[in-house]
Design a protein around this motif. Structure first.
Motif, mmCIF file in Angstrom:
data_model
loop_
_atom_site.group_PDB
_atom_site.id
_atom_site.type_symbol
_atom_site.label_atom_id
_atom_site.label_comp_id
_atom_site.label_asym_id
_atom_site.label_seq_id
_atom_site.Cartn_x
_atom_site.Cartn_y
_atom_site.Cartn_z
ATOM 1 N N ASP B 555 7.853 -4.908 49.890
ATOM 2 C CA ASP B 555 6.608 -4.366 50.445
ATOM 3 C C ASP B 555 6.422 -4.968 51.834
ATOM 4 O O ASP B 555 5.526 -5.774 52.075
ATOM 5 N N PRO B 556 7.278 -4.560 52.773
ATOM 6 C CA PRO B 556 7.305 -5.248 54.078
ATOM 7 C C PRO B 556 5.982 -5.187 54.837
ATOM 8 O O PRO B 556 5.680 -6.096 55.610
ATOM 9 N N LYS B 557 5.201 -4.148 54.607
ATOM 10 C CA LYS B 557 3.907 -4.079 55.305
ATOM 11 C C LYS B 557 2.798 -4.729 54.483
ATOM 12 O O LYS B 557 1.638 -4.742 54.884
ATOM 13 N N CYS B 558 3.176 -5.187 53.310
ATOM 14 C CA CYS B 558 2.234 -5.905 52.439
ATOM 15 C C CYS B 558 0.982 -5.088 52.132
ATOM 16 O O CYS B 558 -0.128 -5.602 52.149
ATOM 17 N N ILE B 559 1.199 -3.812 51.827
ATOM 18 C CA ILE B 559 0.024 -2.964 51.543
ATOM 19 C C ILE B 559 -0.426 -3.069 50.088
ATOM 20 O O ILE B 559 -1.539 -2.700 49.754
ATOM 21 N N LEU B 560 0.445 -3.561 49.202
ATOM 22 C CA LEU B 560 0.113 -3.553 47.776
ATOM 23 C C LEU B 560 -0.652 -4.803 47.350
ATOM 24 O O LEU B 560 -0.133 -5.911 47.402
ATOM 25 N N ASN B 561 -1.861 -4.579 46.908
ATOM 26 C CA ASN B 561 -2.715 -5.637 46.380
ATOM 27 C C ASN B 561 -2.668 -6.919 47.224
ATOM 28 O O ASN B 561 -2.309 -7.993 46.731
ATOM 29 N N PRO B 562 -3.065 -6.818 48.481
ATOM 30 C CA PRO B 562 -2.982 -7.991 49.359
ATOM 31 C C PRO B 562 -3.940 -9.107 48.936
ATOM 32 O O PRO B 562 -4.909 -8.855 48.214
ATOM 33 N N TYR B 563 -3.625 -10.300 49.399
ATOM 34 C CA TYR B 563 -4.403 -11.525 49.104
ATOM 35 C C TYR B 563 -4.296 -11.928 47.631
ATOM 36 O O TYR B 563 -5.154 -12.650 47.122
ATOM 37 N N LYS B 564 -3.286 -11.448 46.937
ATOM 38 C CA LYS B 564 -3.137 -11.745 45.502
ATOM 39 C C LYS B 564 -1.762 -12.383 45.222
ATOM 40 O O LYS B 564 -0.792 -12.130 45.935
#
Lengths: 575, 575
Positions: B555-564
């Protein structure tokens, strides 16, 4: 062959099982009496002369794993321990010669004097360069693959593994991790000149929590040694294999071995609680948890289970060990149709539930081979299908009652046409022979084309029927048998000789059929070198791409077990 | 409270269990009668007035999960379904305000009109932007976390999930996947303005193989609905949770939920056979295998199990479902020492082996809280430790005999000082109350500092003793109870009010102690938002780095459930 009971529907529903002697040896132990002897000596023809007939020794070899393969090599020769010299192994064709189109990747470094010096200093007395001793490590169990490694390293500690890999990574030296070298897909031997990293000296039992049954040990512990150790604590390993006298727990985990206890205790993915592994660059990943519950972050341990040493070298493991069963029972049954086999399985799960430890199926064609070619007696009448039911529980009387209750139902419902129960170990052993020696019997008729696949149960036997129709008179027979309880089918076609027409009718048909029904083209042996290019039949392009991505990220120079598991795996410099 | 039997060593070793009524409701069902009522209404004070005392409703809330937490919010207010409006949820402090040092990462795009248009066209009638309806999805179960999402999407198919994620990835819009929103670590709600991707309309049962017990369904199926569906086929789900009336199987898998059946049936890592998931870029990973054995390549499914939606969105699952047990028994025992608890556990495993379904421990201090603060009766004399043993098997008579045999041994060996057996569901329920209501009882005395940890059994209770010594008179009491069978301990300190001295004595002491003994600081609830920064107490730096590497790659753009889950996870553009 004498059985303690033979019953014929509908008269004998009320039969009772005799109580087993406590701690009686069960089938796996009995077969291993032969297996381990053969295994330890890597088949001495003098030790087992009765098997030295057409193809039979190859069958015996494969019987050690509970599965059967065609081997192009006559195995009726002396085979020594994997780490010992044997002139016979020289007869095995080099993998590089068998597959001339496969080229050694020149990005990998060539071993030089400085490398040897480094390793000798790091591992005094544990660096093997003797050609004879290397031969065993270069040659696989099936005599199908042979590498040309010039060096085998025998670390004792995780730190040493770390230093070896860090050095190899810096020099771009390819490495093949090797446990007991009992794999069946050419995964544990070098393809070219990869350094063999043997875990055979990493065999310490680190800790056993007797209360929880959680064992922690190094990766090189031999499965049977662990079983013996646990025996004193009334525990067992959650897996058992024919090769247990030689295979190592680290190798079991790296190949995600299935084995005889999977139906009852589940897979290693559930039983392994933690792993310590070393990455290609020498980084030690300590996930050696001894906890049944641990939800802190991603599940790294399962990355290493079944990845065949291509993502890291497993150096230690913690594993949940179940209590030793106090009773084992066996029933051999006949069914009129595959639907009735499934109905019998369903009733068996309902009635034997928590004690069911094996549910095996063989078809009439299988039975005809073992009775005709081996002279074994069929204790039942002629039935389209036969079923072997084994129970393992903590109370012999209870288990017998459950088994009887199950038998009453399946007889009453006419799921089962006929049946017999063996209550003594020798009789249990004799009955298991009917199932276990199918391959050996087929090989007496000629060449056996073999597939070891997993399929959903509703289509499990369809592939046998379709293959039989497809092959027609081109073969002597098509048979199906296997582990119904695990959905694992052995599909076999028997022909008098190797035959291109038969080959072309079988492939890619069987793989495509398996793929169409969401089956697996490798149920429990992994992909290794032999099957790596067939992965697409069981996994989507996207899934394989994700695997390749992980490989590239975790081992960017691709030094770990190259040419294995993933179809294309070039060193970073070549990509 | 009336028990069917009370026995005192050494006189009553030979007691016999009454046979249970077939299909009698067991504890989990009974507690869920209350739990589900509370859950569905998200605690209506009118519905459950008896709990509306100091801290009690928060306890009830958490009881739904079988664990207990301190909640700073008075939960004795009306709470609606998660997807419905509720003015009370506005009272929950925004997470962004609670943690002002945590900044929204501005690399994420801001939702615009074109985005909304795209989604409305893709999901007609299934795009939620109504503020009231969003409030439930923005607020977590514990009233501890509240995001400010302006959009919730409700796909019905995997293809729609794929299109949503591909679009969001191209626009760098952050996404929070959400199942039943019953998580306990703030993992299922947005932190800032992430789009909520709800799986609630993905609730089709795709297939059930009745013979093998393998169920395939979409991720949004509610656990209880699946249980009800399986009931007709004499099967059960391999997991059971207090929150089963709302939680979804996709969420269970994404958090690797433990629950009440783990001791008997093992973890989801063993029971889940296959997963379909969508990666951040919309790629569909179809590993929806229905096979017990499949060794073709790396184990991708376990990457998604327990990764809390940060590596991909689980859209469908195949799961192995065991047969429904026909009998359930319960024994409540007293032990003189922790060593005797362990010895009792060991004997229980030996004798009850395959039917053991729960082995729970509570100490005397726990018992004093439930008897003093709740008025529950202790059916036994005063013992340093109490144990709850539950069996689930396929034959009531056999199970009773096994339980009796176990009791004879532990009484004879004096592992057990005292004991009672309940044979009727209502009495089983009453006994379970002693264990289940410990938290509620403690909260009546003040503030409860809570830790939910896993530890090896040989040091399991030591942390309670050391914490008790460490805290001394600073607290009203330190208690320990939990799932011995799973190595899962609930360590609690009770103080009259929040107290910095107590906090400082507890942390980082408890985490460090847990880490030192290779325990887990999160046994079964995951890390989510609340615990992500504590991961280093249970995982090495190298392991966390490897996790972060995988996250960055998948998830290189880190769009999935960030801050977790992973402590630092910035969008690629910021790194």
């Amino acid at each position: 062959m004498q059985m303690s009971h033979v019953f014929h529907h509908p008269l004998c529903c009320k039969l009772l099982l005799s109580r087993f002697a406590k701690n009686a040896p069960i089938l796996s132990s009995l077969t291993n009496c032969v297996s381990q002897q053969a295994y330890r000596h890597r088949i001495h023809s003098s030790a087992l002369p009765q098997f030295c007939q057409k193809g039979a020794s190859a069958s015996l070899l494969s019987t050690l794993h509970g599965h059967r393969y065609v081997s192009p090599i006559n195995s009726c020769t002396t085979r020594h321990n994997s780490n010992e010299a044997s002139s016979d192994t020289h007869k095995v064709q080099l993998t590089s010669e068998r597959f001339p189109q496969l080229k050694r990747n020149d990005s990998y470094g060539r071993l030089n004097e400085a490398d040897i010096e480094y390793f000798v200093k790091l591992l005094p007395g544990r660096v093997v360069s003797d050609e004879d001793e290397l031969e065993g490590a270069n040659t696989d169990w099936m005599y199908l693959a042979r590498g040309s490694s010039k060096l085998m390293l025998k670390p004792k500690t995780t730190q040493e593994v770390s230093e070896i890999l860090a050095y190899c990574n810096s020099r771009c030296l390819a490495v093949t991790p090797q446990g007991g070298n009992t794999g069946l897909v050419g995964g544990s031997v070098p393809v070219f000149d990869e350094i063999v990293l043997s875990t055979s000296l990493m065999n310490d039992i680190i800790h056993l929590d007797k209360a929880s049954g959680i064992l922690v040990c190094q990766a090189g512990c031999i499965l049977e040694s662990l079983s013996t150790y646990l025996e004193d604590h009334d525990l067992i390993m959650p897996l058992d294999l024919g090769a247990k006298g030689s295979c190592q727990i680290g190798g079991n985990i790296s190949t995600n071995a299935g084995g005889l206890r999977l139906l009852r205790y589940g897979s290693l993915r559930g039983n392994v609680l933690g792993i310590e592994a070393v990455l290609a660059d020498g980084t030690i990943i300590d996930c050696l948890s001894t906890l049944r519950k641990d939800n802190t972050g991603y599940d790294l341990k399962n990355l290493f289970i079944g990845s065949e040493g291509t993502l890291g070298v497993v150096t230690a493991v913690s594993i949940q060990c179940p209590p030793k069963p106090k009773a084992v029972n066996l029933a051999f049954l006949g069914c009129s149709s595959y639907e009735n086999v499934l109905a019998t399985y369903s009733e068996c799960k309902n009635n034997c539930a928590e004690i069911l430890s094996a549910f095996e199926m063989m078809d009439l064609q299988s039975m005809k081979f073992v009775t005709t070619n081996l002279g074994l007696s069929n204790p039942l009448g002629e039935c389209p299908f036969y079923v072997v039911v084994e129970t393992s529980g903590s109370d012999a009387q209870h288990d017998e009652e459950k088994l009887n209750k199950f038998l009453e139902v399946v007889m009453e419902q006419q799921y089962v046409m006929d049946g017999t129960i063996a209550t003594e170990p020798s009789k249990i052993y004799a009955l298991w022979q009917l199932r276990e020696r199918i391959n050996e019997s087929m090989m007496k008729s000629g060449v056996v084309y073999k597939y070891d696949i997993s399929l959903p149960l509703d289509v499990y036997y369809d592939v046998v029927i379709e293959t039989r129709q497809r092959l027609g008179d081109n073969v002597l027979g098509v048979v199906g048998y296997g582990h119904i309880g695990d959905g694992n089918l052995h599909l076999n076609a028997v022909a008098p000789t190797l035959n291109k027409t038969v080959s072309d009718l079988l492939e890619p048909f069987v793989y495509e059929w398996t793929a169409k029904h969401k089956g697996s083209i490798s149920a429990e042996h992994g992909l290794g070198f032999n099957k790596r290019n067939y992965i697409y039949y069981s996994k989507s392009d996207a899934a394989v791409e994700l695997m390749a991505l992980m490989k590239a990220k975790m081992d960017p120079k691709c030094i770990l077990n190259p040419y294995k598991t993933i179809p294309v795996c070039k060193p970073a410099s070549k990509q």
